[in-house]
Design a protein around this motif. Structure first.
Motif, PDB file in Angstrom:
ATOM      1  N   ILE A 120       0.845  -1.200   0.000  1.00  0.00           N
ATOM      2  CA  ILE A 120       0.000   0.000   0.000  1.00  0.00           C
ATOM      3  C   ILE A 120       0.877   1.246   0.000  1.00  0.00           C
ATOM      4  CG2 ILE A 120      -1.683   1.332   1.335  1.00  0.00           C
ATOM      5  CD1 ILE A 120      -2.839  -1.428   2.244  1.00  0.00           C
ATOM      6  N   GLN A 121       1.907   1.259   0.828  1.00  0.00           N
ATOM      7  CA  GLN A 121       2.774   2.433   0.881  1.00  0.00           C
ATOM      8  C   GLN A 121       3.531   2.629  -0.433  1.00  0.00           C
ATOM      9  OE1 GLN A 121       4.836   3.994   4.412  1.00  0.00           O
ATOM     10  NE2 GLN A 121       6.714   3.425   3.342  1.00  0.00           N
ATOM     11  N   SER A 122       3.890   1.551  -1.107  1.00  0.00           N
ATOM     12  CA  SER A 122       4.610   1.716  -2.368  1.00  0.00           C
ATOM     13  C   SER A 122       3.728   2.406  -3.413  1.00  0.00           C
ATOM     14  CB  SER A 122       5.132   0.380  -2.882  1.00  0.00           C
ATOM     15  OG  SER A 122       4.082  -0.425  -3.356  1.00  0.00           O
ATOM     16  N   GLU A 123       2.438   2.243  -3.295  1.00  0.00           N
ATOM     17  CA  GLU A 123       1.509   2.890  -4.225  1.00  0.00           C
ATOM     18  C   GLU A 123       1.292   4.366  -3.872  1.00  0.00           C
ATOM     19  OE1 GLU A 123      -1.294   3.272  -7.364  1.00  0.00           O
ATOM     20  OE2 GLU A 123       0.191   1.726  -6.962  1.00  0.00           O
ATOM     21  N   TYR A 124       1.131   4.669  -2.581  1.00  0.00           N
ATOM     22  CA  TYR A 124       0.749   6.024  -2.152  1.00  0.00           C
ATOM     23  C   TYR A 124       1.860   6.810  -1.479  1.00  0.00           C
ATOM     24  CZ  TYR A 124      -3.901   4.243  -3.092  1.00  0.00           C
ATOM     25  OH  TYR A 124      -4.998   3.706  -3.694  1.00  0.00           O
ATOM     26  N   ARG A 125       3.011   6.167  -1.223  1.00  0.00           N
ATOM     27  CA  ARG A 125       4.185   6.764  -0.583  1.00  0.00           C
ATOM     28  C   ARG A 125       4.009   7.023   0.913  1.00  0.00           C
ATOM     29  NH1 ARG A 125       4.372   9.718  -5.675  1.00  0.00           N
ATOM     30  NH2 ARG A 125       3.725  11.614  -4.691  1.00  0.00           N
ATOM     31  N   TYR A 126       2.851   6.712   1.457  1.00  0.00           N
ATOM     32  CA  TYR A 126       2.636   6.783   2.903  1.00  0.00           C
ATOM     33  C   TYR A 126       1.360   6.038   3.248  1.00  0.00           C
ATOM     34  CZ  TYR A 126      -1.096  10.361   2.954  1.00  0.00           C
ATOM     35  OH  TYR A 126      -2.280  11.044   2.816  1.00  0.00           O
ATOM     36  N   LEU A 127       1.117   5.859   4.546  1.00  0.00           N
ATOM     37  CA  LEU A 127      -0.085   5.192   5.033  1.00  0.00           C
ATOM     38  C   LEU A 127      -0.964   6.227   5.725  1.00  0.00           C
ATOM     39  CD1 LEU A 127       1.754   2.105   6.554  1.00  0.00           C
ATOM     40  CD2 LEU A 127       0.461   2.153   4.403  1.00  0.00           C
ATOM     41  N   SER A 128      -2.048   6.583   5.091  1.00  0.00           N
ATOM     42  CA  SER A 128      -2.941   7.594   5.673  1.00  0.00           C
ATOM     43  C   SER A 128      -3.749   6.997   6.818  1.00  0.00           C
ATOM     44  CB  SER A 128      -3.898   8.137   4.603  1.00  0.00           C
ATOM     45  OG  SER A 128      -4.843   7.139   4.238  1.00  0.00           O
ATOM     46  N   ALA A 129      -4.291   7.860   7.665  1.00  0.00           N
ATOM     47  CA  ALA A 129      -5.143   7.416   8.764  1.00  0.00           C
ATOM     48  C   ALA A 129      -6.353   6.666   8.217  1.00  0.00           C
ATOM     49  CB  ALA A 129      -5.581   8.616   9.602  1.00  0.00           C
ATOM     50  N   GLU A 130      -6.884   7.136   7.106  1.00  0.00           N
ATOM     51  CA  GLU A 130      -8.032   6.492   6.472  1.00  0.00           C
ATOM     52  C   GLU A 130      -7.672   5.076   6.019  1.00  0.00           C
ATOM     53  OE1 GLU A 130     -11.038   7.501   2.756  1.00  0.00           O
ATOM     54  OE2 GLU A 130      -9.641   9.026   3.446  1.00  0.00           O
ATOM     55  N   THR A 131      -6.502   4.926   5.432  1.00  0.00           N
ATOM     56  CA  THR A 131      -6.045   3.618   4.968  1.00  0.00           C
ATOM     57  C   THR A 131      -5.828   2.675   6.139  1.00  0.00           C
ATOM     58  OG1 THR A 131      -5.011   4.546   3.000  1.00  0.00           O
ATOM     59  CG2 THR A 131      -4.177   2.417   3.752  1.00  0.00           C
ATOM     60  N   ILE A 132      -5.183   3.164   7.173  1.00  0.00           N
ATOM     61  CA  ILE A 132      -4.930   2.332   8.354  1.00  0.00           C
ATOM     62  C   ILE A 132      -6.243   1.867   8.971  1.00  0.00           C
ATOM     63  CG2 ILE A 132      -4.088   2.430  10.744  1.00  0.00           C
ATOM     64  CD1 ILE A 132      -1.671   4.014   9.636  1.00  0.00           C
ATOM     65  N   SER A 133      -7.200   2.753   9.062  1.00  0.00           N
ATOM     66  CA  SER A 133      -8.501   2.399   9.614  1.00  0.00           C
ATOM     67  C   SER A 133      -9.196   1.336   8.765  1.00  0.00           C
ATOM     68  CB  SER A 133      -9.371   3.656   9.721  1.00  0.00           C
ATOM     69  OG  SER A 133     -10.645   3.326  10.199  1.00  0.00           O
ATOM     70  N   ALA A 159      -4.667   1.165  16.433  1.00  0.00           N
ATOM     71  CA  ALA A 159      -3.504   1.315  17.316  1.00  0.00           C
ATOM     72  C   ALA A 159      -2.456   0.235  17.027  1.00  0.00           C
ATOM     73  CB  ALA A 159      -3.934   1.249  18.778  1.00  0.00           C
ATOM     74  N   THR A 160      -2.897  -0.966  16.767  1.00  0.00           N
ATOM     75  CA  THR A 160      -1.966  -2.046  16.436  1.00  0.00           C
ATOM     76  C   THR A 160      -1.237  -1.727  15.136  1.00  0.00           C
ATOM     77  OG1 THR A 160      -3.319  -3.695  17.574  1.00  0.00           O
ATOM     78  CG2 THR A 160      -1.771  -4.514  15.913  1.00  0.00           C
ATOM     79  N   LEU A 161      -1.988  -1.259  14.135  1.00  0.00           N
ATOM     80  CA  LEU A 161      -1.383  -0.940  12.846  1.00  0.00           C
ATOM     81  C   LEU A 161      -0.450   0.263  12.956  1.00  0.00           C
ATOM     82  CD1 LEU A 161      -4.402  -1.602  10.492  1.00  0.00           C
ATOM     83  CD2 LEU A 161      -2.460  -3.077  10.990  1.00  0.00           C
ATOM     84  N   TYR A 162      -0.825   1.261  13.740  1.00  0.00           N
ATOM     85  CA  TYR A 162       0.077   2.398  13.965  1.00  0.00           C
ATOM     86  C   TYR A 162       1.339   1.927  14.683  1.00  0.00           C
ATOM     87  CZ  TYR A 162      -2.799   6.259  12.323  1.00  0.00           C
ATOM     88  OH  TYR A 162      -3.497   7.124  11.531  1.00  0.00           O
ATOM     89  N   GLY A 163       1.199   0.957  15.570  1.00  0.00           N
ATOM     90  CA  GLY A 163       2.366   0.396  16.252  1.00  0.00           C
ATOM     91  C   GLY A 163       3.345  -0.220  15.269  1.00  0.00           C
ATOM     92  N   VAL A 164       2.824  -0.952  14.294  1.00  0.00           N
ATOM     93  CA  VAL A 164       3.673  -1.545  13.258  1.00  0.00           C
ATOM     94  C   VAL A 164       4.311  -0.439  12.427  1.00  0.00           C
ATOM     95  CG1 VAL A 164       3.689  -2.973  11.168  1.00  0.00           C
ATOM     96  CG2 VAL A 164       2.356  -3.697  13.164  1.00  0.00           C
ATOM     97  N   ALA A 165       3.488   0.527  11.998  1.00  0.00           N
ATOM     98  CA  ALA A 165       3.974   1.608  11.136  1.00  0.00           C
ATOM     99  C   ALA A 165       5.034   2.458  11.830  1.00  0.00           C
ATOM    100  CB  ALA A 165       2.811   2.478  10.679  1.00  0.00           C
ATOM    101  N   SER A 166       4.898   2.656  13.123  1.00  0.00           N
ATOM    102  CA  SER A 166       5.866   3.500  13.827  1.00  0.00           C
ATOM    103  C   SER A 166       7.116   2.718  14.245  1.00  0.00           C
ATOM    104  CB  SER A 166       5.225   4.164  15.045  1.00  0.00           C
ATOM    105  OG  SER A 166       4.819   3.196  15.993  1.00  0.00           O
ATOM    106  N   PHE A 167       7.009   1.401  14.351  1.00  0.00           N
ATOM    107  CA  PHE A 167       8.162   0.596  14.740  1.00  0.00           C
ATOM    108  C   PHE A 167       9.175   0.493  13.605  1.00  0.00           C
ATOM    109  CE2 PHE A 167      10.442  -3.451  15.120  1.00  0.00           C
ATOM    110  CZ  PHE A 167      10.984  -3.313  16.383  1.00  0.00           C
ATOM    111  N   TYR A 168       8.695   0.307  12.393  1.00  0.00           N
ATOM    112  CA  TYR A 168       9.570   0.139  11.241  1.00  0.00           C
ATOM    113  C   TYR A 168       9.821   1.486  10.572  1.00  0.00           C
ATOM    114  CZ  TYR A 168       8.797  -4.815  11.862  1.00  0.00           C
ATOM    115  OH  TYR A 168       8.746  -6.069  12.394  1.00  0.00           O
ATOM    116  N   GLU A 169      11.087   1.842  10.463  1.00  0.00           N
ATOM    117  CA  GLU A 169      11.482   3.161   9.960  1.00  0.00           C
ATOM    118  C   GLU A 169      11.041   3.420   8.522  1.00  0.00           C
ATOM    119  OE1 GLU A 169      15.640   5.370   9.156  1.00  0.00           O
ATOM    120  OE2 GLU A 169      15.367   4.569  11.181  1.00  0.00           O
ATOM    121  N   ASN A 170      10.887   2.372   7.735  1.00  0.00           N
ATOM    122  CA  ASN A 170      10.524   2.577   6.336  1.00  0.00           C
ATOM    123  C   ASN A 170       9.055   2.902   6.107  1.00  0.00           C
ATOM    124  OD1 ASN A 170      13.058   2.412   5.235  1.00  0.00           O
ATOM    125  ND2 ASN A 170      12.955   0.204   4.950  1.00  0.00           N
ATOM    126  N   PHE A 171       8.227   2.775   7.146  1.00  0.00           N
ATOM    127  CA  PHE A 171       6.829   3.162   7.012  1.00  0.00           C
ATOM    128  C   PHE A 171       6.672   4.624   7.386  1.00  0.00           C
ATOM    129  CE2 PHE A 171       5.877  -1.463   7.792  1.00  0.00           C
ATOM    130  CZ  PHE A 171       5.390  -1.710   6.520  1.00  0.00           C
TER     131      PHE A 171
END
Length: 161
Positions: A30-43, A54-66
């Motif tokens: 998803i990020q490769s398509e949009y260059r980031y993960l929006s709140a709408e996408t995460i939801s 919150a779980t998905l934000y945890g993954v996104a914030s843990f890995y530097e490439n997200f």
């Protein structure tokens, strides 16, 4: 991402069989398509996979490439590890920012082309000072080469249009 394309997101989820154990690969696609993960996408992904945002934000914030903030088409990472730092990587970053019309506080250039990030290490000390543009390595950089790189990328964009 201006508008969420749920069809695209659903196709990514289908590709991975809606398997929540594949969340990193799903988020990468998803990020490769949009260059980031929006709140709408995460939801949306969270609803589809029965995971909390919150779980998905945890993954996104843990890995530097997200990223959860918009990024430019060209993501430039300038190394500030010891070898690059002593070879004046800060001057190279300043030249990049100036050429892109950005300040150190900007996440993305006004034209949407550039995101310039300072990173701790790119693992290419023998090539110092080094930077990457969308993971392509540029070695032996100087402020002059950095300004030329930005000019070349802008020219490539004009030629694509």
């Amino acid at each position: 991402m201006n508008e969420t394309d749920y069809g695209f997101i659903d196709s990514v989820l289908e590709l991975y069989g809606y398997d929540r154990h594949m969340i990193i690969a799903i988020m990468q696609d998803i990020q490769s398509e949009y260059r980031y993960l929006s709140a709408e996408t995460i939801s949306y992904v969270g609803q589809k996979l029965h995971m909390t945002p919150a779980t998905l934000y945890g993954v996104a914030s843990f890995y530097e490439n997200f990223s959860t903030t918009p990024k430019g088409k060209y993501i430039i990472r300038i190394c500030d590890g010891t070898a690059c730092h002593v070879r004046k990587s800060a001057d190279i970053q300043d030249a990049l920012l100036e050429a892109a019309g950005m300040t150190p506080e900007d996440d993305i250039s006004e034209d949407g082309l550039f995101s310039i990030e300072r990173v701790s290490c790119l693992g290419a000390c023998g090539l110092a000072p080094v930077l990457t543009v969308n993971d392509a390595v540029h070695a032996g950089m100087t402020p002059q080469k950095a300004r030329q790189l930005i000019a070349d990328l802008k020219e490539a964009e004009r030629n694509e249009a």
